[in-house]
Motif scaffolding. Sequence first.
Motif, PDB file in Angstrom:
ATOM      1  N   LEU A  61      43.309-128.296  11.944  1.00  0.00           N
ATOM      2  CA  LEU A  61      43.098-129.578  12.626  1.00  0.00           C
ATOM      3  C   LEU A  61      42.496-129.363  14.014  1.00  0.00           C
ATOM      4  O   LEU A  61      41.570-130.078  14.414  1.00  0.00           O
ATOM      5  N   ARG A  62      42.994-128.360  14.745  1.00  0.00           N
ATOM      6  CA  ARG A  62      42.448-128.071  16.076  1.00  0.00           C
ATOM      7  C   ARG A  62      40.964-127.727  15.982  1.00  0.00           C
ATOM      8  O   ARG A  62      40.156-128.236  16.760  1.00  0.00           O
ATOM      9  N   ARG A  63      40.598-126.898  15.025  1.00  0.00           N
ATOM     10  CA  ARG A  63      39.178-126.544  14.857  1.00  0.00           C
ATOM     11  C   ARG A  63      38.346-127.770  14.515  1.00  0.00           C
ATOM     12  O   ARG A  63      37.244-127.957  15.041  1.00  0.00           O
ATOM     13  N   HIS A  64      38.883-128.640  13.661  1.00  0.00           N
ATOM     14  CA  HIS A  64      38.173-129.858  13.269  1.00  0.00           C
ATOM     15  C   HIS A  64      37.991-130.787  14.473  1.00  0.00           C
ATOM     16  O   HIS A  64      36.896-131.313  14.705  1.00  0.00           O
ATOM     17  N   VAL A  65      39.054-130.981  15.246  1.00  0.00           N
ATOM     18  CA  VAL A  65      38.980-131.841  16.431  1.00  0.00           C
ATOM     19  C   VAL A  65      37.979-131.262  17.430  1.00  0.00           C
ATOM     20  O   VAL A  65      37.148-131.990  17.982  1.00  0.00           O
ATOM     21  N   ASN A  66      38.041-129.971  17.664  1.00  0.00           N
ATOM     22  CA  ASN A  66      37.126-129.345  18.619  1.00  0.00           C
ATOM     23  C   ASN A  66      35.674-129.433  18.167  1.00  0.00           C
ATOM     24  O   ASN A  66      34.772-129.586  18.986  1.00  0.00           O
ATOM     25  N   ALA A  67      35.429-129.369  16.876  1.00  0.00           N
ATOM     26  CA  ALA A  67      34.061-129.446  16.358  1.00  0.00           C
ATOM     27  C   ALA A  67      33.456-130.830  16.567  1.00  0.00           C
ATOM     28  O   ALA A  67      32.233-130.958  16.684  1.00  0.00           O
ATOM     29  N   ARG A  68      34.290-131.878  16.617  1.00  0.00           N
ATOM     30  CA  ARG A  68      33.794-133.258  16.760  1.00  0.00           C
ATOM     31  C   ARG A  68      33.711-133.716  18.202  1.00  0.00           C
ATOM     32  O   ARG A  68      33.281-134.835  18.462  1.00  0.00           O
ATOM     33  N   ARG A  69      34.108-132.902  19.149  1.00  0.00           N
ATOM     34  CA  ARG A  69      34.194-133.327  20.544  1.00  0.00           C
ATOM     35  C   ARG A  69      32.827-133.399  21.214  1.00  0.00           C
ATOM     36  O   ARG A  69      31.933-132.645  20.905  1.00  0.00           O
ATOM     37  N   HIS A  70      32.730-134.317  22.175  1.00  0.00           N
ATOM     38  CA  HIS A  70      31.533-134.417  23.005  1.00  0.00           C
ATOM     39  C   HIS A  70      31.839-133.908  24.413  1.00  0.00           C
ATOM     40  O   HIS A  70      31.056-133.180  24.991  1.00  0.00           O
ATOM     41  N   ASP A  71      32.975-134.323  24.959  1.00  0.00           N
ATOM     42  CA  ASP A  71      33.403-133.910  26.301  1.00  0.00           C
ATOM     43  C   ASP A  71      34.308-132.685  26.156  1.00  0.00           C
ATOM     44  O   ASP A  71      35.380-132.768  25.572  1.00  0.00           O
ATOM     45  N   ARG A  72      33.865-131.565  26.655  1.00  0.00           N
ATOM     46  CA  ARG A  72      34.624-130.321  26.535  1.00  0.00           C
ATOM     47  C   ARG A  72      35.223-129.894  27.879  1.00  0.00           C
ATOM     48  O   ARG A  72      35.433-128.723  28.129  1.00  0.00           O
ATOM     49  N   SER A  73      35.519-130.875  28.718  1.00  0.00           N
ATOM     50  CA  SER A  73      36.054-130.555  30.045  1.00  0.00           C
ATOM     51  C   SER A  73      37.513-130.130  29.986  1.00  0.00           C
ATOM     52  O   SER A  73      38.017-129.548  30.931  1.00  0.00           O
ATOM     53  N   GLU A  74      38.208-130.410  28.894  1.00  0.00           N
ATOM     54  CA  GLU A  74      39.607-130.009  28.728  1.00  0.00           C
ATOM     55  C   GLU A  74      39.732-129.199  27.451  1.00  0.00           C
ATOM     56  O   GLU A  74      39.116-129.530  26.433  1.00  0.00           O
ATOM     57  N   ILE A  75      40.536-128.161  27.486  1.00  0.00           N
ATOM     58  CA  ILE A  75      40.762-127.351  26.299  1.00  0.00           C
ATOM     59  C   ILE A  75      41.717-128.085  25.369  1.00  0.00           C
ATOM     60  O   ILE A  75      42.734-128.616  25.801  1.00  0.00           O
ATOM     61  N   ILE A  76      41.376-128.130  24.084  1.00  0.00           N
ATOM     62  CA  ILE A  76      42.268-128.683  23.071  1.00  0.00           C
ATOM     63  C   ILE A  76      42.825-127.495  22.293  1.00  0.00           C
ATOM     64  O   ILE A  76      42.086-126.763  21.646  1.00  0.00           O
ATOM     65  N   THR A  77      44.139-127.301  22.392  1.00  0.00           N
ATOM     66  CA  THR A  77      44.816-126.188  21.731  1.00  0.00           C
ATOM     67  C   THR A  77      45.803-126.732  20.703  1.00  0.00           C
ATOM     68  O   THR A  77      46.019-127.940  20.607  1.00  0.00           O
ATOM     69  N   ASP A  78      46.419-125.822  19.965  1.00  0.00           N
ATOM     70  CA  ASP A  78      47.487-126.221  19.053  1.00  0.00           C
ATOM     71  C   ASP A  78      48.587-126.937  19.839  1.00  0.00           C
ATOM     72  O   ASP A  78      49.128-127.943  19.381  1.00  0.00           O
ATOM     73  N   ASN A  79      48.911-126.434  21.021  1.00  0.00           N
ATOM     74  CA  ASN A  79      49.943-127.061  21.851  1.00  0.00           C
ATOM     75  C   ASN A  79      49.550-128.476  22.270  1.00  0.00           C
ATOM     76  O   ASN A  79      50.405-129.358  22.366  1.00  0.00           O
ATOM     77  N   THR A  80      48.270-128.707  22.514  1.00  0.00           N
ATOM     78  CA  THR A  80      47.792-130.056  22.840  1.00  0.00           C
ATOM     79  C   THR A  80      48.124-131.004  21.698  1.00  0.00           C
ATOM     80  O   THR A  80      48.660-132.101  21.915  1.00  0.00           O
ATOM     81  N   LEU A  81      47.825-130.580  20.477  1.00  0.00           N
ATOM     82  CA  LEU A  81      48.073-131.424  19.309  1.00  0.00           C
ATOM     83  C   LEU A  81      49.572-131.631  19.086  1.00  0.00           C
ATOM     84  O   LEU A  81      49.999-132.718  18.685  1.00  0.00           O
ATOM     85  N   ILE A  82      50.373-130.618  19.362  1.00  0.00           N
ATOM     86  CA  ILE A  82      51.828-130.762  19.240  1.00  0.00           C
ATOM     87  C   ILE A  82      52.337-131.789  20.242  1.00  0.00           C
ATOM     88  O   ILE A  82      53.168-132.642  19.903  1.00  0.00           O
ATOM     89  N   ARG A  83      51.816-131.761  21.489  1.00  0.00           N
ATOM     90  CA  ARG A  83      52.238-132.755  22.482  1.00  0.00           C
ATOM     91  C   ARG A  83      51.838-134.170  22.060  1.00  0.00           C
ATOM     92  O   ARG A  83      52.595-135.126  22.238  1.00  0.00           O
ATOM     93  N   VAL A  84      50.651-134.317  21.459  1.00  0.00           N
ATOM     94  CA  VAL A  84      50.212-135.626  20.959  1.00  0.00           C
ATOM     95  C   VAL A  84      51.155-136.092  19.846  1.00  0.00           C
ATOM     96  O   VAL A  84      51.567-137.257  19.802  1.00  0.00           O
TER      97      VAL A  84
END
Length: 130
Positions: A61-84
Amino acid sequence: MPKIGGTGNAGGGKGSAVGGSAILGRLIGDRDDQGGDPKWATLERKEARLRADQLSDLADLRRHVNARRHDRSEIITDNTLIRVAVDLLLRGHAHRLRGDTEEDLRNSVLPKRRGAQVQEETGQEAAERE
């Protein structure tokens, strides 16, 4: 209280993070809106044990979310998704959380599949007729 990843010194300067993570955060723009600390350094540590399938699906899921992103100013990690996911549970589904086991709790908040829902409704109707 020292921030996570710091060396525990009272100064808490930008170079106090272990392993150079603060430097990496500055280079890639992983910043908190509050100040100069990297976002991860403003968060509390909480260990959680996940199943192998959860870890694999989370990484996918993290790889999929990162592949669709336009703004890369913040890192999206597994921990990011867990917090969401935690925010979603606490703010969106806490009132529905019922059960005595992990499976019961999960089933109380996850949407039911249409086939299982129809079967359950049919079973309830039959029970009501009896």
